[in-house]
Design a protein around this motif. Structure first.
Motif, PDB file in Angstrom:
ATOM      1  N   LEU A  94     110.090  60.718 -18.455  1.00  0.00           N
ATOM      2  CA  LEU A  94     111.413  61.040 -17.965  1.00  0.00           C
ATOM      3  C   LEU A  94     112.205  59.759 -17.698  1.00  0.00           C
ATOM      4  O   LEU A  94     111.743  58.868 -16.993  1.00  0.00           O
ATOM      5  CB  LEU A  94     111.294  61.860 -16.681  1.00  0.00           C
ATOM      6  N   GLY A  95     113.372  59.635 -18.283  1.00  0.00           N
ATOM      7  CA  GLY A  95     114.226  58.476 -18.076  1.00  0.00           C
ATOM      8  C   GLY A  95     113.886  57.273 -18.927  1.00  0.00           C
ATOM      9  O   GLY A  95     114.512  56.228 -18.793  1.00  0.00           O
ATOM     10  N   SER A  96     112.899  57.383 -19.814  1.00  0.00           N
ATOM     11  CA  SER A  96     112.539  56.233 -20.653  1.00  0.00           C
ATOM     12  C   SER A  96     113.475  56.151 -21.855  1.00  0.00           C
ATOM     13  O   SER A  96     114.130  57.126 -22.220  1.00  0.00           O
ATOM     14  CB  SER A  96     111.088  56.346 -21.122  1.00  0.00           C
ATOM     15  N   ARG A  97     113.522  54.974 -22.435  1.00  0.00           N
ATOM     16  CA  ARG A  97     114.342  54.783 -23.635  1.00  0.00           C
ATOM     17  C   ARG A  97     113.504  54.128 -24.710  1.00  0.00           C
ATOM     18  O   ARG A  97     112.420  53.611 -24.448  1.00  0.00           O
ATOM     19  CB  ARG A  97     115.588  53.958 -23.326  1.00  0.00           C
ATOM     20  N   GLN A  98     114.017  54.161 -25.921  1.00  0.00           N
ATOM     21  CA  GLN A  98     113.291  53.607 -27.048  1.00  0.00           C
ATOM     22  C   GLN A  98     113.554  52.110 -27.180  1.00  0.00           C
ATOM     23  O   GLN A  98     114.649  51.640 -26.916  1.00  0.00           O
ATOM     24  CB  GLN A  98     113.701  54.313 -28.337  1.00  0.00           C
ATOM     25  N   HIS A  99     112.508  51.384 -27.598  1.00  0.00           N
ATOM     26  CA  HIS A  99     112.585  49.944 -27.818  1.00  0.00           C
ATOM     27  C   HIS A  99     112.128  49.668 -29.245  1.00  0.00           C
ATOM     28  O   HIS A  99     111.123  50.221 -29.687  1.00  0.00           O
ATOM     29  CB  HIS A  99     111.667  49.190 -26.847  1.00  0.00           C
ATOM     30  N   TYR A 100     112.857  48.813 -29.934  1.00  0.00           N
ATOM     31  CA  TYR A 100     112.485  48.452 -31.293  1.00  0.00           C
ATOM     32  C   TYR A 100     111.527  47.281 -31.267  1.00  0.00           C
ATOM     33  O   TYR A 100     111.637  46.402 -30.425  1.00  0.00           O
ATOM     34  CB  TYR A 100     113.730  48.101 -32.117  1.00  0.00           C
ATOM     35  N   GLY A 101     110.602  47.268 -32.211  1.00  0.00           N
ATOM     36  CA  GLY A 101     109.634  46.190 -32.264  1.00  0.00           C
ATOM     37  C   GLY A 101     109.032  46.037 -33.637  1.00  0.00           C
ATOM     38  O   GLY A 101     109.301  46.819 -34.558  1.00  0.00           O
ATOM     39  N   THR A 102     108.197  45.027 -33.754  1.00  0.00           N
ATOM     40  CA  THR A 102     107.464  44.759 -34.981  1.00  0.00           C
ATOM     41  C   THR A 102     105.992  44.662 -34.641  1.00  0.00           C
ATOM     42  O   THR A 102     105.597  43.891 -33.775  1.00  0.00           O
ATOM     43  CB  THR A 102     107.939  43.433 -35.610  1.00  0.00           C
ATOM     44  N   ALA A 103     105.189  45.478 -35.329  1.00  0.00           N
ATOM     45  CA  ALA A 103     103.745  45.511 -35.075  1.00  0.00           C
ATOM     46  C   ALA A 103     103.026  44.603 -36.059  1.00  0.00           C
ATOM     47  O   ALA A 103     103.385  44.530 -37.232  1.00  0.00           O
ATOM     48  CB  ALA A 103     103.224  46.930 -35.206  1.00  0.00           C
ATOM     49  N   ARG A 104     102.007  43.939 -35.553  1.00  0.00           N
ATOM     50  CA  ARG A 104     101.138  43.106 -36.385  1.00  0.00           C
ATOM     51  C   ARG A 104      99.701  43.545 -36.112  1.00  0.00           C
ATOM     52  O   ARG A 104      99.280  43.641 -34.971  1.00  0.00           O
ATOM     53  CB  ARG A 104     101.342  41.645 -36.011  1.00  0.00           C
ATOM     54  N   GLU A 151     105.629  43.109 -30.935  1.00  0.00           N
ATOM     55  CA  GLU A 151     106.624  42.218 -30.341  1.00  0.00           C
ATOM     56  C   GLU A 151     107.917  43.004 -30.201  1.00  0.00           C
ATOM     57  O   GLU A 151     108.464  43.490 -31.195  1.00  0.00           O
ATOM     58  CB  GLU A 151     106.846  40.993 -31.214  1.00  0.00           C
ATOM     59  N   LEU A 152     108.363  43.174 -28.969  1.00  0.00           N
ATOM     60  CA  LEU A 152     109.580  43.937 -28.714  1.00  0.00           C
ATOM     61  C   LEU A 152     110.798  43.071 -28.961  1.00  0.00           C
ATOM     62  O   LEU A 152     110.832  41.896 -28.599  1.00  0.00           O
ATOM     63  CB  LEU A 152     109.585  44.456 -27.283  1.00  0.00           C
ATOM     64  N   HIS A 153     111.796  43.675 -29.582  1.00  0.00           N
ATOM     65  CA  HIS A 153     113.041  42.964 -29.855  1.00  0.00           C
ATOM     66  C   HIS A 153     114.027  43.241 -28.726  1.00  0.00           C
ATOM     67  O   HIS A 153     114.058  44.344 -28.178  1.00  0.00           O
ATOM     68  CB  HIS A 153     113.641  43.413 -31.188  1.00  0.00           C
ATOM     69  N   PRO A 154     114.830  42.239 -28.358  1.00  0.00           N
ATOM     70  CA  PRO A 154     115.806  42.468 -27.284  1.00  0.00           C
ATOM     71  C   PRO A 154     116.828  43.503 -27.727  1.00  0.00           C
ATOM     72  O   PRO A 154     117.149  43.606 -28.916  1.00  0.00           O
ATOM     73  CB  PRO A 154     116.449  41.097 -27.079  1.00  0.00           C
ATOM     74  N   PRO A 155     117.324  44.292 -26.779  1.00  0.00           N
ATOM     75  CA  PRO A 155     118.330  45.297 -27.143  1.00  0.00           C
ATOM     76  C   PRO A 155     119.594  44.614 -27.619  1.00  0.00           C
ATOM     77  O   PRO A 155     120.004  43.583 -27.098  1.00  0.00           O
ATOM     78  CB  PRO A 155     118.570  46.079 -25.859  1.00  0.00           C
ATOM     79  N   ARG A 156     120.172  45.195 -28.637  1.00  0.00           N
ATOM     80  CA  ARG A 156     121.422  44.654 -29.192  1.00  0.00           C
ATOM     81  C   ARG A 156     122.592  45.427 -28.628  1.00  0.00           C
ATOM     82  O   ARG A 156     122.485  46.626 -28.395  1.00  0.00           O
ATOM     83  CB  ARG A 156     121.395  44.772 -30.711  1.00  0.00           C
ATOM     84  N   PRO A 157     123.732  44.776 -28.458  1.00  0.00           N
ATOM     85  CA  PRO A 157     124.902  45.521 -27.993  1.00  0.00           C
ATOM     86  C   PRO A 157     125.380  46.474 -29.093  1.00  0.00           C
ATOM     87  O   PRO A 157     125.193  46.208 -30.283  1.00  0.00           O
ATOM     88  CB  PRO A 157     125.936  44.426 -27.720  1.00  0.00           C
ATOM     89  N   LEU A 158     125.942  47.581 -28.672  1.00  0.00           N
ATOM     90  CA  LEU A 158     126.457  48.539 -29.646  1.00  0.00           C
ATOM     91  C   LEU A 158     127.703  47.950 -30.291  1.00  0.00           C
ATOM     92  O   LEU A 158     128.611  47.476 -29.619  1.00  0.00           O
ATOM     93  CB  LEU A 158     126.801  49.861 -28.968  1.00  0.00           C
ATOM     94  N   MET A 159     127.734  47.992 -31.588  1.00  0.00           N
ATOM     95  CA  MET A 159     128.897  47.499 -32.332  1.00  0.00           C
ATOM     96  C   MET A 159     129.711  48.702 -32.787  1.00  0.00           C
ATOM     97  O   MET A 159     129.279  49.478 -33.629  1.00  0.00           O
ATOM     98  CB  MET A 159     128.460  46.673 -33.541  1.00  0.00           C
ATOM     99  N   ILE A 160     130.864  48.875 -32.210  1.00  0.00           N
ATOM    100  CA  ILE A 160     131.730  50.001 -32.550  1.00  0.00           C
ATOM    101  C   ILE A 160     132.360  49.735 -33.915  1.00  0.00           C
ATOM    102  O   ILE A 160     132.908  48.680 -34.155  1.00  0.00           O
ATOM    103  CB  ILE A 160     132.843  50.165 -31.491  1.00  0.00           C
ATOM    104  N   GLY A 161     132.256  50.714 -34.802  1.00  0.00           N
ATOM    105  CA  GLY A 161     132.898  50.603 -36.103  1.00  0.00           C
ATOM    106  C   GLY A 161     132.110  49.862 -37.148  1.00  0.00           C
ATOM    107  O   GLY A 161     132.606  49.587 -38.224  1.00  0.00           O
TER     108      GLY A 161
END
Length: 162
Positions: A94-104, A151-161
């Motif tokens: 509950l309340g968690s969000r997804q994080h992007y990463g690269t697995a090795r 390795e988790l990647h830092p969240p990127r800001p949303l780019m509108i458009g």
């Protein structure tokens, strides 16, 4: 007799400043009961698998895989993953969000033993239960002989458009 000193850079009493402060009890990854690992399996399709997870050094997460499983082969081919903290049933927390990463995928026996020991400390009896379920489902196929370091990647800001 000559004395030698170890360079100061070899000692790391604290994580580097670039590592998020999330690797201690009370943090997201330490307190999560499981993680959901979503990976691509074919063009246009993904698979999600729950895993027991352990925070590793330098802002990475570690979980165990079997060398005879399809997941290890898929992650070795394409390491892109989406990680989300889960509850004890393997559903999103509950309340968690997804994080992007690269697995090795790493096949080091000593690292796997260290991860097994960390899992035993963090999860207790759940590791024995996970091993038993794996044995019932897969027979004599090795359990947890590979380590997936994400390795988790830092969240990127949303780019509108864009």
């Amino acid at each position: 007799m000559a004395t030698r000193t170890v360079p100061a850079a070899a000692f790391h009493p604290r994580p580097p400043a670039t590592t998020p402060d999330t690797w201690h009890p009370g943090s997201l990854w330490w307190d999560s009961k499981s993680v959901l690992v979503t990976r691509p399996i074919a063009p246009g399709s993904v698979a999600t698998t729950p895993h027991l997870v352990l925070p590793a050094d330098h802002g990475r997460l570690a979980f165990l895989l079997s060398s005879h499983g399809a997941e290890a082969e898929q992650l070795a081919y394409d390491g892109r993953v989406v990680i989300q903290a889960g509850d004890w049933r393997g559903r999103p927390a509950l309340g968690s969000r997804q994080h992007y990463g690269t697995a090795r995928i790493i096949g080091d026996h000593y690292l796997a033993e260290r991860i097994h020991e960390g899992m035993r400390i963090k999860y207790g009896a759940r590791t024995a239960l996970a091993r038993m379920v794996h044995r019932l489902a897969n027979g004599s196929v090795p359990y947890g002989d590979l380590v997936a370091l994400v390795e988790l990647h830092p969240p990127r800001p949303l780019m509108i458009g864009s």
